[in-house]
Design a protein around this motif. Sequence first.
Motif, PDB file in Angstrom:
ATOM      1  N   LYS A 142       3.950   7.012   5.387  1.00 15.85           N
ATOM      2  CA  LYS A 142       3.331   8.381   4.108  1.00 15.85           C
ATOM      3  C   LYS A 142       2.088   7.897   3.345  1.00 15.85           C
ATOM      4  O   LYS A 142       1.795   8.328   2.283  1.00 15.85           O
ATOM      5  CB  LYS A 142       4.033   7.559   2.968  1.00 15.85           C
ATOM      6  N   LEU A 143       1.334   8.330   4.423  1.00 15.70           N
ATOM      7  CA  LEU A 143       0.059   8.213   4.204  1.00 15.70           C
ATOM      8  C   LEU A 143      -1.003  10.067   3.052  1.00 15.70           C
ATOM      9  O   LEU A 143      -2.168   9.927   2.405  1.00 15.70           O
ATOM     10  CB  LEU A 143      -1.207   8.501   5.206  1.00 15.70           C
ATOM     11  N   PHE A 144       0.299  11.081   3.700  1.00 18.55           N
ATOM     12  CA  PHE A 144      -0.518  11.869   3.196  1.00 18.55           C
ATOM     13  C   PHE A 144       0.264  11.342   1.097  1.00 18.55           C
ATOM     14  O   PHE A 144      -0.731  12.415   0.070  1.00 18.55           O
ATOM     15  CB  PHE A 144       0.293  13.155   3.471  1.00 18.55           C
ATOM     16  N   GLU A 145       1.544  11.201   1.339  1.00 17.72           N
ATOM     17  CA  GLU A 145       1.769  10.923  -0.273  1.00 17.72           C
ATOM     18  C   GLU A 145       0.389   9.841  -0.609  1.00 17.72           C
ATOM     19  O   GLU A 145       0.555   9.806  -2.414  1.00 17.72           O
ATOM     20  CB  GLU A 145       3.070  10.079  -0.109  1.00 17.72           C
ATOM     21  N   LYS A 146       0.288   8.311  -0.040  1.00 16.54           N
ATOM     22  CA  LYS A 146      -1.054   7.782  -0.554  1.00 16.54           C
ATOM     23  C   LYS A 146      -2.169   9.222  -1.191  1.00 16.54           C
ATOM     24  O   LYS A 146      -3.057   8.545  -2.509  1.00 16.54           O
ATOM     25  CB  LYS A 146      -0.955   7.095   0.230  1.00 16.54           C
TER      26      LYS A 146
END
Length: 79
Positions: free
Chosen positions: A40-44
Amino acid sequence: MEEKHPDIDIIYMQVRVYRLACEEWDATPESVLAIFKSIKLFEKIKDCYEAFHLYGDKGVLEDLYDMITVGEKPRWKTK
């Protein structure tokens, strides 16, 4: 000058950092996308945008890499 919508800025950063990760990690777009989605790097990036937008793309990518290899870090750099 017209003000940009913040979501557009966040998406723009997500795309830039994703493309930079492909180049820096010498990986295929598919493999980088799988990593970004799985942890979930896009969310981070979205959650940390207020701090990240001050770093520059390489600084953001360094923090994301640390999140992958070391574990979750604070939402901002303390040096």
